[in-house]
Design a protein around this motif. Structure first.
Motif, PDB file in Angstrom:
ATOM      1  N   CYS A 584      24.341  49.547  37.751  1.00 47.87           N
ATOM      2  CA  CYS A 584      24.331  49.226  39.313  1.00 47.87           C
ATOM      3  C   CYS A 584      24.970  50.326  39.978  1.00 47.87           C
ATOM      4  O   CYS A 584      26.251  50.553  39.535  1.00 47.87           O
ATOM      5  N   HIS A 586      26.535  50.366  42.712  1.00 51.88           N
ATOM      6  CA  HIS A 586      27.600  49.875  43.493  1.00 51.88           C
ATOM      7  C   HIS A 586      28.984  49.695  42.673  1.00 51.88           C
ATOM      8  O   HIS A 586      29.744  50.769  42.834  1.00 51.88           O
ATOM      9  N   LEU A 587      28.915  48.883  42.069  1.00 53.89           N
ATOM     10  CA  LEU A 587      30.235  48.684  41.301  1.00 53.89           C
ATOM     11  C   LEU A 587      30.142  48.471  39.819  1.00 53.89           C
ATOM     12  O   LEU A 587      30.891  48.070  38.967  1.00 53.89           O
ATOM     13  N   CYS A 589      27.729  46.782  37.632  1.00 49.49           N
ATOM     14  CA  CYS A 589      27.311  45.678  37.088  1.00 49.49           C
ATOM     15  C   CYS A 589      25.949  46.016  36.345  1.00 49.49           C
ATOM     16  O   CYS A 589      25.228  47.197  36.911  1.00 49.49           O
ATOM     17  N   CYS A 602      20.768  43.035  40.888  1.00 52.34           N
ATOM     18  CA  CYS A 602      22.033  43.040  40.589  1.00 52.34           C
ATOM     19  C   CYS A 602      22.760  41.744  40.846  1.00 52.34           C
ATOM     20  O   CYS A 602      22.557  41.110  41.957  1.00 52.34           O
ATOM     21  N   CYS A 604      25.726  40.709  40.929  1.00 50.53           N
ATOM     22  CA  CYS A 604      26.927  40.757  41.523  1.00 50.53           C
ATOM     23  C   CYS A 604      27.030  40.643  43.042  1.00 50.53           C
ATOM     24  O   CYS A 604      27.782  39.894  43.685  1.00 50.53           O
ATOM     25  N   HIS A 605      26.192  41.665  43.898  1.00 54.27           N
ATOM     26  CA  HIS A 605      26.189  41.449  45.209  1.00 54.27           C
ATOM     27  C   HIS A 605      24.787  41.640  45.807  1.00 54.27           C
ATOM     28  O   HIS A 605      24.484  42.053  46.708  1.00 54.27           O
ATOM     29  N   ALA A 607      22.228  43.423  45.065  1.00 47.45           N
ATOM     30  CA  ALA A 607      21.522  44.511  45.204  1.00 47.45           C
ATOM     31  C   ALA A 607      19.941  44.538  44.615  1.00 47.45           C
ATOM     32  O   ALA A 607      19.797  43.698  43.618  1.00 47.45           O
TER      33      ALA A 607
HETATM   34 FE1  FES Z   1      25.593  45.692  41.905  1.00 50.04          FE
HETATM   35 FE2  FES Z   1      27.679  45.474  43.542  1.00 50.04          FE
HETATM   36  S1  FES Z   1      27.521  46.112  41.675  1.00 50.04           S
HETATM   37  S2  FES Z   1      25.514  45.172  44.019  1.00 50.04           S
END
Ligand code: FES
Length: 642
Positions: A584, A586-587, A589, A602, A604-605, A607
């Motif tokens: 991902c 973003h962070l 994952c 995702c 984790c958040h 997405a």
């Molecule tokens: Fe995927 Fe935050 S790591 S949305």
């Protein structure tokens, strides 16, 4: 021409010359046209550089004429006066700017003045700008106060955007550039003399700067992290009520909000929601928001520090102690105690008093589960990182580490449910993956040790072989030299024998033997080197990996492969095969493929990325990177981009 007619012509010409001469004389006496910026030098320079510089004239905001003629001496005097921040003496004269001159607009008139253009759809359309800023402003805390009480201390447009020095929001020079917003708001909100009259705290900017959000924005230049305007709005700026804080935070942390709302605290109407736990000092104005957990890099650093000195349970205990001591880590024992401490006398504590011991115990238990998961992750990550610096190929394990990281980040989110069963299940799953990865690493390390053992044997053999070869060479040499006939001792005059080609043959023999020995040794050593240092060169840009056969691969089915040490998802679309990184943006994952929704999701958040890798929801700043895919002889080949 008749004499009378010629006299008239001469006279007319003379009059014309006299009139023209008068005009020229008058023009020469009048000063040249003067621009506003000739006197208002700094303001003019700022305005020319600003976003308005090419679209507006000074008169659009200040009124007045556009054709001024100022004597050079006056112009110099005015320019000096306006260029000095604090002139020693006032300018004791009024310049006539014309009938419609408004001068410096009163603060109370600024919103309407700016709104003249910025609420005008026809004027703003070419620039693609919103036109609701003025109406939003009037419903904000600032606007209401200005309108209802005439309080001119509240913020108006020029306080946040500047007066003459207005830049686009994405220019680092702009006061509303994402990293400049805290300073812009802080001009008033950190000003004790101003805030005292509104009974507002003045340390919120400082708290924000030290918070996780502030650090991300100011230190890491992360434009995705919130600044003041993200939570409070920009033109409709208003403090979020305590009840709304969860929703404000939930704009970015959607999944956390969902999990929290399903938990025991989420159902309590009086619970102070996010800030209750994440803002250390408590209080509704607190902006010192902290993460509950350190970053995964910090966890690995902590494990690295203790690896050589501690083992087993002692390592875990020391790890927990050091993670608890990291700056900005939220301690469950303290956070839970903030409400569940039976010694507290406030009404909220009364409310939870009966359950306090049980709640505190549960908090400690859940914190322990989280630290255990963090320990397992850190231990595995540190081992993979260490081994990857050696000769072992651990790319598959590195890909699985991303899975573990995803589980850990999901666990952080799941902690908000306070559902012990669900949390323990997740920790168990994470431990299982860690055990699998560590098992695989154990196997590889064992294999490498075996290779080393074999290597020692082969080296021994080589040494013996070379020694034997050398001994044979010595023997042959001695035998050859001894068997060469020496001239017998005689009293006859010594006759020098004719040169015999013995020396040439001997040298040739020696050299051949040496060359053969070197080639033989190299032939023996090379496979050993290749055996001991396996496939370190595999991977990297250009690596080609087969994702499987096309046969039997259903449309919208995804297969996961590891390419150059990265998790890659290959999907069969109705338009051929496509491959995307599963990490991902973003962070980091690992995203999951949903063939039903035809999207990557995702955990984790929350997405979402479509089947082209484009972001369709959630916080990621960019799409999933794509990989090249080709079909060769029924095999789907994925290539790492170079
Ligand atoms: Fe995927 Fe935050 S790591 S949305």
């Amino acid at each position: 021409m008749k004499p009378a007619a010629s006299r008239i012509a001469i006279t007319s010409y003379g009059v014309l010359v006299i009139l023209l001469a008068g005009t020229v004389e008058r023009a020469a006496a009048q000063p040249a046209r003067t621009l506003c910026a000739d006197c208002h030098v700094p303001q003019g320079a700022q305005f020319t550089e600003s976003i308005h510089g090419h679209a507006l004239r000074c008169q659009d905001c200040h009124g007045g004429d556009s054709d001024y003629r100022v004597e050079t001496a006056d112009k110099t005097r005015f320019a000096a006066y306006f260029s000095t921040t604090k002139p020693a003496a006032p300018l004791n004269e009024k310049f006539d700017h014309g009938e419609r001159f408004r001068g410096k607009p009163a603060r109370k008139d600024v919103p309407t003045s700016c709104g003249e253009c910025h609420s005008d759809v026809a004027r703003m359309n070419p620039y693609g700008l919103r036109t609701d800023q003025l109406s939003s402003y009037w419903v904000s805390g600032h606007g209401k106060r200005l309108k209802e009480t005439g309080d001119e201390h509240v913020a108006v447009c020029i306080d946040c955007h500047g007066a003459h020095d207005i830049y686009k929001h994405d220019s680092p020079k702009s006061r509303i550039y994402f990293q400049n917003v805290p300073t812009t708001c802080g001009r008033c909100h950190a000003d004790a003399s101003l805030m005292t009259q509104y009974k507002r705290p003045t340390n919120i900017i400082e708290q924000y700067e030290n918070s996780i959000h502030g650090q991300n924005v100011l230190k890491k230049s992360d434009a995705g992290s919130p600044n003041c305007a993200t939570c409070h709005g920009s033109h409709a700026a208003a403090p979020p009520g305590v009840a709304d804080v969860g929703h404000v935070c939930g704009k970015c942390h959607q999944q956390v909000e969902t999990e929290f709302s399903s938990g025991v605290h989420g159902k309590l109407p009086l619970f102070p929601r996010c800030v209750g736990c994440h803002a250390r000092e408590g209080g509704k104005h607190n902006h010192a928001i902290h993460k509950a957990s350190p970053s995964t890099n910090q966890l690995v650093d902590v494990f690295r520090e203790i690896r050589e000195d501690y083992e087993g349970d002692a390592a875990r205990a020391e790890f927990t102690k050091r993670v608890d001591a990291l700056p900005n880590t939220l301690l469950f024992s303290q956070v839970c105690r903030a409400c569940h401490d039976i010694a507290r006398a406030d009404p909220h504590a009364q409310f939870v008093r009966e359950n306090s011991p049980v709640a505190l115990e549960k908090g400690v238990e859940l914190a322990g589960a989280l630290r255990l998961a963090q320990f397992e992750y850190a231990r595995t990550a540190e081992r993979i990182e260490r081994l990857s610096r050696g000769v072992l190929l651990v790319k598959d394990e590195a890909v699985r580490l991303e899975e573990i990281r995803t589980e850990l980040l999901s666990l952080n989110v799941a902690m908000h449910t306070l559902d012990a069963t669900g949390i323990h299940d997740r920790v168990r799953k994470l431990k299982e993956i860690c055990a699998e990865v560590n098992g695989s690493l154990d196997g590889k390390e064992l294999g490498l040790n075996r290779r080393y053992q074999v290597t020692w044997g082969v080296w021994g053999f080589i040494v013996v072989f070379v020694s034997l070869m050398y001994r044979k060479y010595k023997l042959l040499r001695a035998e050859y030299v001894i068997s060469t006939p020496r001239p017998a001792s005689t009293s006859l005059p010594v006759v020098t024998p004719a040169p015999v080609p013995v020396v040439g043959r001997r040298k040739f023999f020696e050299r051949s033997l040496r060359t053969l020995g070197a080639v033989g040794t190299l032939a023996l050593i090379w496979p050993v080197i290749a055996y001991v240092f396996p496939s370190r060169k595999r991977g990297g840009a250009g690596e080609r990996v087969s994702a499987g056969k096309t046969e039997g691969w259903a449309v919208w089915e995804m297969k996961k492969v590891s390419v150059a040490g990265k998790a890659v998802g290959v999907i069969r679309t109705d338009n051929g095969f496509k491959a995307f990184s599963l990490i991902c943006t973003h962070l980091g994952c690992i995203v999951q493929w949903s063939s039903t929704h035809r999207s990557f999701e995702c955990p984790c958040h929350e997405a979402k990325f479509d089947a082209e890798g484009r972001v369709t929801g959630g916080p990621p700043p960019k799409p999933l990177p794509s990989y090249n895919v080709a079909v060769a002889q029924g095999d789907v080949i994925v290539t790492a981009p170079s």
